[in-house]
Design a protein around this motif. Structure first.
Motif, short mmCIF file in Angstrom:
data_model
loop_
_atom_site.label_atom_id
_atom_site.label_comp_id
_atom_site.label_asym_id
_atom_site.label_seq_id
_atom_site.Cartn_x
_atom_site.Cartn_y
_atom_site.Cartn_z
N TYR A 75 0.84 -1.20 0.00
CA TYR A 75 0.00 0.00 0.00
C TYR A 75 0.88 1.25 0.00
O TYR A 75 2.08 1.17 0.21
CB TYR A 75 -0.95 0.01 1.19
CG TYR A 75 -0.28 -0.08 2.56
CD1 TYR A 75 -0.21 -1.29 3.22
CD2 TYR A 75 0.27 1.05 3.18
CE1 TYR A 75 0.39 -1.38 4.46
CE2 TYR A 75 0.86 0.97 4.43
CZ TYR A 75 0.92 -0.26 5.06
OH TYR A 75 1.52 -0.35 6.29
N GLY A 76 0.24 2.39 -0.23
CA GLY A 76 0.92 3.66 -0.08
C GLY A 76 1.70 4.16 -1.27
O GLY A 76 2.58 4.98 -1.11
N TYR A 77 1.38 3.69 -2.46
CA TYR A 77 2.01 4.27 -3.64
C TYR A 77 1.47 5.69 -3.78
O TYR A 77 0.27 5.88 -4.02
CB TYR A 77 1.65 3.49 -4.92
CG TYR A 77 2.38 2.18 -5.06
CD1 TYR A 77 3.64 2.14 -5.65
CD2 TYR A 77 1.81 1.00 -4.63
CE1 TYR A 77 4.31 0.94 -5.80
CE2 TYR A 77 2.47 -0.21 -4.76
CZ TYR A 77 3.71 -0.23 -5.36
OH TYR A 77 4.36 -1.42 -5.50
N ALA A 78 2.33 6.68 -3.64
CA ALA A 78 1.89 8.08 -3.67
C ALA A 78 1.18 8.42 -4.97
O ALA A 78 0.22 9.17 -5.00
CB ALA A 78 3.08 8.99 -3.46
N ALA A 79 1.67 7.81 -6.04
CA ALA A 79 1.15 8.18 -7.37
C ALA A 79 -0.20 7.53 -7.66
O ALA A 79 -0.87 7.93 -8.61
CB ALA A 79 2.16 7.76 -8.43
N ARG A 80 -0.59 6.60 -6.83
CA ARG A 80 -1.82 5.88 -7.17
C ARG A 80 -3.08 6.71 -6.98
O ARG A 80 -3.17 7.52 -6.08
CB ARG A 80 -1.91 4.60 -6.35
CG ARG A 80 -0.93 3.58 -6.86
CD ARG A 80 -1.30 2.22 -6.39
NE ARG A 80 -0.34 1.26 -6.90
CZ ARG A 80 -0.27 0.00 -6.52
NH1 ARG A 80 -1.10 -0.44 -5.60
NH2 ARG A 80 0.61 -0.80 -7.03
N GLN A 81 -4.04 6.45 -7.83
CA GLN A 81 -5.31 7.17 -7.78
C GLN A 81 -6.17 6.66 -6.64
O GLN A 81 -5.98 5.56 -6.15
CB GLN A 81 -6.06 6.97 -9.10
CG GLN A 81 -5.29 7.43 -10.31
CD GLN A 81 -5.04 8.93 -10.28
OE1 GLN A 81 -5.95 9.71 -10.03
NE2 GLN A 81 -3.79 9.33 -10.50
N LEU A 82 -7.15 7.47 -6.28
CA LEU A 82 -8.04 7.13 -5.18
C LEU A 82 -8.77 5.80 -5.44
O LEU A 82 -8.88 4.98 -4.54
CB LEU A 82 -9.05 8.25 -4.96
CG LEU A 82 -9.98 8.07 -3.77
CD1 LEU A 82 -9.19 8.05 -2.46
CD2 LEU A 82 -11.02 9.17 -3.72
N ASP A 83 -9.23 5.58 -6.67
CA ASP A 83 -9.98 4.34 -6.93
C ASP A 83 -9.08 3.12 -6.78
O ASP A 83 -9.51 2.06 -6.37
CB ASP A 83 -10.66 4.37 -8.31
CG ASP A 83 -9.70 4.64 -9.43
OD1 ASP A 83 -8.53 4.96 -9.16
OD2 ASP A 83 -10.11 4.53 -10.61
N GLU A 84 -7.80 3.28 -7.06
CA GLU A 84 -6.87 2.17 -6.90
C GLU A 84 -6.62 1.88 -5.42
O GLU A 84 -6.51 0.75 -5.00
CB GLU A 84 -5.56 2.51 -7.59
CG GLU A 84 -5.11 1.37 -8.48
CD GLU A 84 -3.82 1.71 -9.16
OE1 GLU A 84 -2.82 1.05 -8.83
OE2 GLU A 84 -3.83 2.64 -9.99
N ARG A 85 -6.52 2.96 -4.66
CA ARG A 85 -6.32 2.78 -3.22
C ARG A 85 -7.56 2.14 -2.60
O ARG A 85 -7.48 1.35 -1.68
CB ARG A 85 -6.01 4.12 -2.56
CG ARG A 85 -4.51 4.45 -2.69
CD ARG A 85 -4.15 5.68 -1.93
NE ARG A 85 -4.33 6.85 -2.79
CZ ARG A 85 -4.77 8.03 -2.37
NH1 ARG A 85 -5.10 8.19 -1.10
NH2 ARG A 85 -4.89 9.03 -3.19
N LYS A 86 -8.73 2.51 -3.13
CA LYS A 86 -9.97 1.92 -2.63
C LYS A 86 -10.02 0.43 -2.94
O LYS A 86 -10.45 -0.38 -2.12
CB LYS A 86 -11.18 2.62 -3.25
CG LYS A 86 -11.65 3.79 -2.41
CD LYS A 86 -12.63 4.64 -3.15
CE LYS A 86 -14.07 4.31 -2.90
NZ LYS A 86 -14.94 5.29 -3.61
N LEU A 87 -9.54 0.07 -4.12
CA LEU A 87 -9.51 -1.34 -4.51
C LEU A 87 -8.58 -2.11 -3.59
O LEU A 87 -8.89 -3.21 -3.14
CB LEU A 87 -9.05 -1.46 -5.97
CG LEU A 87 -8.93 -2.89 -6.50
CD1 LEU A 87 -10.29 -3.58 -6.59
CD2 LEU A 87 -8.26 -2.92 -7.87
#
Ligand code: GDP
Length: 196
Positions: free
Chosen positions: A77-89
């Motif tokens: 977790y915690g990829y700064a560049a990742r989008q919100l929907d990816e973090r939600k997934l």
């Protein structure tokens, strides 16, 4: 720990393998040293190689270790560049695994000792507590610090997480320092009782 055999990758529960072995789940911020620690534990580059394959880094990867248990490598977790929907997934995928997996024997959280306890680490810990799943946290890369520095940071982790010191295991996968201690603990506290 013995050699590891890749079983399969999955995203949702319907694709998980059977529940015939107790599972040890590994989770951590990306770059915390999860793959390196896994390698040190299983004595080969196989796990990291599979988990690091493009397309597999965002899946849940299952490995059977020896005859008795399974290691579950959860996506970082915690990829700064990742989008919100990816973090939600990510959250949905991991929460489902933690919340539903009946053969989950324990959770190993991997953190770079030079970082700190944040809300994300707290979420993982709370999920463990809510299901009464044993939880430990490996503080990796201690070889990058002096003894005094690592002691100071060790105490900071205890203070900020409000967890007892027994939860934290300082390790250096690079120097193979502390790795055996974690393995012994996991085997004695989580695997052995579950395989009786
Ligand atoms: P992951 O994203 O959590 O799987 O992290 P990796 O295992 O790929 O490690 C990220 C980086 O940290 C790599 O460059 C590793 O070589 C380095 N690393 C991992 N563990 C250690 C350690 O114990 N000591 C040192 N010095 N570097 C480490």
């Amino acid at each position: 720990m013995g050699s590891a055999k890749f079983i399969k990758s999955a995203v949702w529960p319907e694709d998980y393998p059977d529940t015939n072995r107790p599972e040890v789940a590994l989770v951590g911020r990306s770059n915390a040293g999860k793959s390196t620690l896994l390698n040190a534990m299983t004595g080969g580059a196989k796990i990291a190689k599979i988990s690091g394959t493009p397309g597999k880094t965002r899946l849940i990867n299952f490995f059977d270790v020896g005859a008795h248990y399974r290691i579950v490598d959860l996506p970082g977790y915690g990829y700064a560049a990742r989008q919100l929907d990816e973090r939600k997934l990510w959250a949905e995928m991991t929460e489902k695994y933690f919340a539903q997996r009946e053969n989950l024997g324990g959770i190993l959280l991997i953190c770079d000792v030079r970082r700190e306890w944040t809300e994300e680490e707290d979420i993982v810990n709370k999920l463990a507590i809510s299901r009464n799943i044993p939880f430990v946290c490996c503080l990796t890369k201690i070889d990058k610090l002096s003894r005094a520095e690592s002691l100071k940071l060790f105490n900071t982790w205890i203070e900020t997480s409000r967890l007892p010191k027994e939860v934290f295991f300082p390790v250096s996968a690079l120097k193979n320092d502390g790795v055996q201690t974690v393995e012994d603990y996991i085997f004695k506290a989580w695997i052995k009782p579950a395989t009786k």
